[in-house]
Design a protein around this motif. Sequence first.
Motif, PDB file in Angstrom:
ATOM      1  N   GLY A   1      -2.904  28.729  -3.357  1.00  0.00           N
ATOM      2  CA  GLY A   1      -3.357  28.435  -4.717  1.00  0.00           C
ATOM      3  C   GLY A   1      -4.596  27.563  -4.731  1.00  0.00           C
ATOM      4  N   PHE A   2      -4.609  26.552  -3.851  1.00  0.00           N
ATOM      5  CA  PHE A   2      -5.767  25.659  -3.780  1.00  0.00           C
ATOM      6  C   PHE A   2      -7.014  26.410  -3.333  1.00  0.00           C
ATOM      7  N   LEU A   3      -6.900  27.170  -2.242  1.00  0.00           N
ATOM      8  CA  LEU A   3      -8.054  27.880  -1.699  1.00  0.00           C
ATOM      9  C   LEU A   3      -8.536  28.985  -2.641  1.00  0.00           C
ATOM     10  N   ASP A   4      -7.609  29.578  -3.393  1.00  0.00           N
ATOM     11  CA  ASP A   4      -7.983  30.623  -4.338  1.00  0.00           C
ATOM     12  C   ASP A   4      -8.884  30.064  -5.427  1.00  0.00           C
TER      13      ASP A   4
ATOM     14  N   LEU B   1      -0.604  32.268 -11.438  1.00  0.00           N
ATOM     15  CA  LEU B   1      -1.625  31.422 -10.818  1.00  0.00           C
ATOM     16  C   LEU B   1      -2.954  31.547 -11.549  1.00  0.00           C
ATOM     17  N   THR B   2      -3.406  32.784 -11.775  1.00  0.00           N
ATOM     18  CA  THR B   2      -4.716  32.979 -12.393  1.00  0.00           C
ATOM     19  C   THR B   2      -4.744  32.504 -13.843  1.00  0.00           C
ATOM     20  N   ALA B   3      -3.644  32.677 -14.560  1.00  0.00           N
ATOM     21  CA  ALA B   3      -3.591  32.184 -15.937  1.00  0.00           C
ATOM     22  C   ALA B   3      -3.748  30.665 -15.966  1.00  0.00           C
ATOM     23  N   THR B   4      -3.086  29.986 -15.028  1.00  0.00           N
ATOM     24  CA  THR B   4      -3.171  28.528 -14.957  1.00  0.00           C
ATOM     25  C   THR B   4      -4.564  28.078 -14.544  1.00  0.00           C
ATOM     26  N   VAL B   5      -5.119  28.730 -13.513  1.00  0.00           N
ATOM     27  CA  VAL B   5      -6.455  28.359 -13.024  1.00  0.00           C
ATOM     28  C   VAL B   5      -7.512  28.614 -14.100  1.00  0.00           C
ATOM     29  N   SER B   6      -7.398  29.735 -14.825  1.00  0.00           N
ATOM     30  CA  SER B   6      -8.352  30.031 -15.904  1.00  0.00           C
ATOM     31  C   SER B   6      -8.314  28.944 -16.974  1.00  0.00           C
ATOM     32  N   ALA B   7      -7.104  28.516 -17.328  1.00  0.00           N
ATOM     33  CA  ALA B   7      -6.969  27.451 -18.327  1.00  0.00           C
ATOM     34  C   ALA B   7      -7.609  26.158 -17.829  1.00  0.00           C
TER      35      ALA B   7
ATOM     36  N   GLY C   1      -1.204  24.160  -6.519  1.00  0.00           N
ATOM     37  CA  GLY C   1      -2.392  24.254  -5.676  1.00  0.00           C
ATOM     38  C   GLY C   1      -3.598  24.778  -6.440  1.00  0.00           C
ATOM     39  N   GLY C   2      -3.376  25.728  -7.346  1.00  0.00           N
ATOM     40  CA  GLY C   2      -4.466  26.286  -8.138  1.00  0.00           C
ATOM     41  C   GLY C   2      -5.098  25.263  -9.065  1.00  0.00           C
ATOM     42  N   VAL C   3      -4.282  24.446  -9.701  1.00  0.00           N
ATOM     43  CA  VAL C   3      -4.803  23.411 -10.604  1.00  0.00           C
ATOM     44  C   VAL C   3      -5.641  22.397  -9.820  1.00  0.00           C
ATOM     45  N   ILE C   4      -5.143  21.982  -8.655  1.00  0.00           N
ATOM     46  CA  ILE C   4      -5.887  21.030  -7.820  1.00  0.00           C
ATOM     47  C   ILE C   4      -7.208  21.638  -7.356  1.00  0.00           C
TER      48      ILE C   4
END
Length: 254
Positions: free
Chosen positions: A146-149, A185-191, A90-93
Amino acid sequence: MIFGIDLSALLPFIAVGFAAQMVDGALGMAFGVINSTLLVSVMGVPPAQASAMVHTVETFTTAASGASHIWHKNVNWKLFGRLLIPGVIGGVIGAYVLSNIDASVTRPFVMTYLASIGVYLLYRAWRGKVEPREPKIIEPLGLAGGFLDAAGGGGWGPVVTSNLLVQGASPRTTIGTVNTVEFFLTATVSAAFIATLGWAAFTLQTVGILIGGLIAAPFGGLLAKRVPTRALMTLVGVLLTITSAYSVYVALTR
């Protein structure tokens, strides 16, 4: 002035990072909401860059906070496993959507929903019925959180923690588990943000928030362990209601 950095300009961001992380570590939410609100509404930072800045900082603060929760045995590892993969997906999307599409239109609706969840949690705490139950809806919650974050610059804690509490999950282990999953989650979203936006997230403000957050991070696990269940439920409800209602007000008055 140290190493060319004006400390007077850095201190407000250190204070904000410290306060936001203390709240997030103890209650499982609000680091992203508090910092994103400051950066977007007060500093005028574009939403995508603000979200990238917050997630860059959270990569470090959630690592420290998660370690604190693990040390204090606040993590439910079964729940951790069920939240991790959907949350990362969800975070990547969400990062892709925010980097390419204006997602601010949906923010008032999401925050209205979260404010109503906050009111419900206050009602449950007031009634005193906070006996833990096994939550049933987990994976879809991780995906949505994850998406909304990523798309909203903050929302993993408010969405996931609050909804798990509504289902009857134990506040202490829910807060500890959600905080620990948030590191991945945050490590993936930051990348994902670095891949789409470059290194625009690394600013003086980011450094200040990071310093404050790292100082506060170790204390969250201890607070979540020591504060009684009913008090935790009340604090989560109050925080969620106030921050969500304020976000709705800001979004509707722009």
